[in-house]
Motif scaffolding. Structure first.
Motif, PDB file in Angstrom:
ATOM      1  N   LEU A 195       3.862   5.636  -5.528  1.00  0.00           N
ATOM      2  CA  LEU A 195       3.921   5.655  -6.994  1.00  0.00           C
ATOM      3  C   LEU A 195       2.678   6.286  -7.625  1.00  0.00           C
ATOM      4  CD1 LEU A 195       5.353   2.053  -7.492  1.00  0.00           C
ATOM      5  CD2 LEU A 195       6.614   4.195  -7.655  1.00  0.00           C
TER       6      LEU A 195
ATOM      7  N   THR B  85       0.841  -1.207   0.000  1.00  0.00           N
ATOM      8  CA  THR B  85       0.000   0.000   0.000  1.00  0.00           C
ATOM      9  C   THR B  85       0.874   1.255   0.000  1.00  0.00           C
ATOM     10  OG1 THR B  85      -1.618  -1.251   1.267  1.00  0.00           O
ATOM     11  CG2 THR B  85      -1.958   1.115   1.169  1.00  0.00           C
TER      12      THR B  85
ATOM     13  N   ILE C 159      -0.369   5.148  -7.516  1.00  0.00           N
ATOM     14  CA  ILE C 159      -1.372   4.188  -7.985  1.00  0.00           C
ATOM     15  C   ILE C 159      -2.624   4.301  -7.109  1.00  0.00           C
ATOM     16  CG2 ILE C 159      -1.864   1.713  -8.260  1.00  0.00           C
ATOM     17  CD1 ILE C 159       1.215   1.384  -8.717  1.00  0.00           C
ATOM     18  N   GLU C 160      -2.406   4.426  -5.824  1.00  0.00           N
ATOM     19  CA  GLU C 160      -3.499   4.574  -4.859  1.00  0.00           C
ATOM     20  C   GLU C 160      -3.638   6.071  -4.580  1.00  0.00           C
ATOM     21  OE1 GLU C 160      -4.226   1.383  -2.249  1.00  0.00           O
ATOM     22  OE2 GLU C 160      -6.081   2.292  -2.928  1.00  0.00           O
TER      23      GLU C 160
ATOM     24  N   LEU D  36       3.855   1.567  -1.191  1.00  0.00           N
ATOM     25  CA  LEU D  36       4.429   1.723  -2.541  1.00  0.00           C
ATOM     26  C   LEU D  36       3.385   2.257  -3.515  1.00  0.00           C
ATOM     27  CD1 LEU D  36       6.639  -1.484  -2.823  1.00  0.00           C
ATOM     28  CD2 LEU D  36       7.440   0.873  -2.912  1.00  0.00           C
ATOM     29  N   LYS D  37       2.152   1.765  -3.368  1.00  0.00           N
ATOM     30  CA  LYS D  37       1.079   2.226  -4.271  1.00  0.00           C
ATOM     31  C   LYS D  37       0.821   3.728  -4.073  1.00  0.00           C
ATOM     32  CE  LYS D  37      -1.709  -1.316  -3.267  1.00  0.00           C
ATOM     33  NZ  LYS D  37      -2.940  -2.080  -3.136  1.00  0.00           N
ATOM     34  N   VAL D  38       0.840   4.153  -2.815  1.00  0.00           N
ATOM     35  CA  VAL D  38       0.635   5.581  -2.527  1.00  0.00           C
ATOM     36  C   VAL D  38       1.798   6.394  -3.087  1.00  0.00           C
ATOM     37  CG1 VAL D  38       0.480   7.294  -0.673  1.00  0.00           C
ATOM     38  CG2 VAL D  38      -0.774   5.158  -0.474  1.00  0.00           C
TER      39      VAL D  38
END
Lengths: 213, 409
Positions: free
Chosen positions: A203, A197, A205-206, A199-201
């Motif tokens: 990058l 999560t 993505i999230e 990493l998603k934030v």
């Protein structure tokens, strides 16, 4: 552009914080401390928004005479009176001296603390009712749960005599082997999910937290 | 007269005995009298080094135990550590290490404003004192120094974590690219998330609102961030179904972000006019008053569905039990291991641990989000393999292997 700039900030600060984790120097510590202070500063500004939200919601309830609107009057009365006492009737706006005000301390110690303790104490009754529901032997697994819970709870009983020792050993095994294994499995999953999560934030993505343009 | 002489003799005798005892309570600096009780054996081989992998301001000391450590009538109860910036004087006590311990970390302050400020790149001298139950009986050992503290630019003990993060990121990027290219990634069903649509439909039929609780976490908590994403999806459905939504918040920053999230979802659903700022409000930042506020809302508004997603502590059961009493369908998800059993008991559906994070990918079905789930699965498979090898290694005492995973700080 409204999205790109915040995302660029998120990425930049995430990279800084990751580097900070692996670099233990004084500079790195100071950067960490500096950024953490920013969280407090943002929090203070957000608190004003929070108080405004509370006042607005309570006011609307009173104005529209929604169910139990009387509680909103108590909420607002509590909020403003603590505000007035906390600033010592306006005598201490820029220091913490007002927090020693007799009425402020009286309200805090004699109303707020007992109410909080009461709410916490209710937990005992809720645990009892939840345990009653959880420990009904409706299936093999539920029966195993019931037996395990009985062993774990009974291990401290002083009247068990010689069985007590076996009960203690069984309870310790239950807690340290199957229970701990399940816990660790969840913790490992949470750790991986947390990294993913983050990493998603980082990058971008999230990005639900950013709202809309 | 005889009596007086006798008394004088007694006094002199007692005086001599007490003086002897006092000299026996050895102070090693005084060598002029012969002690009647000898001091304990001195600890040996005092070493000091700059504490590794830190920002400096710290020295790690080690020594060989005194042979009287924890035994005999001169039993050593601990070791006092003294530090000075001068070899000959000015030693200040830094701490006490209990008997049996061979190491002490002398941690000083990092900034000049602190009382025990310990600047880097300065000379420090140490001495060690083995202490007994009697404060006058001790043994000191030779001074060690000079030694300097320095800050490091890389924490070598975290290399394994760095490697893991790099590997995991690469895996995630690989699966995201693969998913974007159109690969079919299977994701198992999450009953709790499948139930969200049903629960929103039920609320619509009943004409009752949906209560969404974000927990006590801050906006910096991963669980809260995951909860924002789920809130966004729920709010979009709520907007489409024209149902009510109540989001009481515990943190003003969380409230602000939640307001933006819900507003964006109403815009996405094409119903911006239905969004009301009062849907998401701040109740209080204190734990149990927050419980009182949310429970009050549950009993007054009687929501058809309660959704708890985020970080929860002792309030989890208070909230979920009240919701169950109010007859609402309840869906919960948290990464707090201690609170999961409470939610399992009191709620209809519970997302356990990482399922909370997976929920957003599951709801969205976007390739990039599904790709990250796949990377997690592979990482878990790797951890299972390593755990099995670790068990074997631990049983066969293959310490070289187990030590690889030992992270000191």
């Amino acid at each position: 552009m409204k999205r790109q700039i915040p995302l660029a900030f998120v990425f930049a600060f995430a990279v800084i914080m990751i580097i900070q984790y692996f670099v233990p120097s004084d500079l790195s510590m100071n950067v960490n401390e500096f950024l953490l202070k920013w969280i407090y500063i943002i929090g203070i500004f957000a608190l004003a928004l929070g108080i405004w939200s509370l006042i607005r919601v309570s006011y609307m309830k009173i104005r529209l005479k929604k169910p139990d609107w009387g509680y909103s009057i108590i909420t607002l009365a509590g909020l403003f009176s603590m505000f007035i006492f906390g600033f010592d009737y306006g005598r201490h706006f820029f220091s913490s001296e007002g927090l020693k005000n007799y009425m402020f301390l009286g309200f805090f110690d004699n109303i707020l603390i007992p109410i909080q303790a009461t709410m916490f104490a209710l937990l005992a009754f809720f645990i009892a009712s939840a345990a009653y529901r959880a420990f009904r032997a409706r299936s093999i697994l539920a029966t195993l749960l019931l037996l395990s819970a009985m062993i774990v709870m009974l291990r401290f009983n002083p009247y068990l005599g010689p069985i007590g020792e076996y009960m203690e050993k069984t309870a310790s095994w239950l807690l340290n082997v199957p229970n701990l294994a399940a816990k660790r499995a969840i913790i490992i999953g949470v750790g991986l999910g947390g990294v993913a999560t983050a990493l998603k934030v980082m990058l971008g993505i999230e990005r639900a937290y950013l709202g809309k343009d | 007269m005889k009596l007086k002489i006798l008394m004088l003799c007694c006094i002199m005798f007692l005086g001599a005995v007490s003086a002897g005892l006092a000299q026996g309570n050895i102070d090693t600096s005084s060598q002029t009298t012969t002690p009647t009780i000898s001091p304990p054996a001195s600890p040996g081989n005092l070493r000091a080094k700059d504490t590794p992998n830190d920002n400096g301001h710290s020295i790690t000391l080690s020594w060989d135990l005194s042979s009287d450590d924890g035994s005999g009538n001169k039993s050593v109860l601990g070791y006092k550590i003294f530090r000075s910036t001068n070899r000959d004087s000015g030693f200040v006590e830094r701490g006490v290490s209990p008997s049996g311990s061979k190491e002490y970390v002398d941690l000083g302050g990092a900034s000049a404003e602190e009382n025990d400020y310990m600047p880097n790149n300065s000379d420090y001298y140490y001495k060690l004192r083995a202490i007994t139950a009697d404060s006058m009986i001790f043994a000191e050992m030779a001074i060690f120094g000079p030694i300097q503290t320095t800050g490091q630019w890389y924490n070598t003990s975290r290399t394994l974590i760095l490697l893991f993060v790099l590997l995991f990121t690469s895996l995630m990027v690989y699966f995201i690219v693969k998913a974007r290219k159109g690969a079919n990634l299977f994701v198992r069903k999450l009953a709790g998330i499948e139930a969200v649509d049903v629960a929103i439909g039920r609320a619509t039929e009943m004409g009752k609102p949906i209560l969404y609780v974000l927990g006590l976490g801050t906006a910096a908590d991963i669980a809260t961030i995951a909860s924002f994403t789920i809130l966004g999806r729920v709010a979009k459905k709520v907007a489409e179904y024209q149902t009510g939504l109540i989001v009481p918040c515990n943190d003003p920053i969380v409230m602000t972000v939640a307001q933006e999230t819900v507003r964006a979802s109403y815009l996405d659903a094409g119903r911006p006019e239905a969004y009301k700022e009062n849907m998401v409000y701040f109740a209080t930042s204190m734990q149990f008053p927050y419980v009182a506020a949310v429970n009050g809302t549950m009993l007054r508004e009687l929501p058809a569905t309660n959704i708890y997603m985020g970080k929860f502590y002792a309030e989890s059961l208070l909230l979920a039990e009240t919701g169950a009493l109010a007859g609402s369908i309840q869906i919960a998800g948290t990464d707090e291991v201690a609170q999961i059993p409470f939610f399992v008991v009191a709620c209809d559906y519970t997302l356990i641990g990482e399922e909370l994070y997976a929920a957003s990918a599951y709801l969205g079905r976007e390739p990039v989000l599904l790709g990250s789930l796949k990377a997690q699965d592979y990482a878990k498979a790797a951890i299972i393999v390593l755990a099995i090898i670790g068990m074997i290694a631990a049983n066969f005492h293959w310490n070289n292997f187990t030590e690889i995973f030992h992270i000191t700080n």
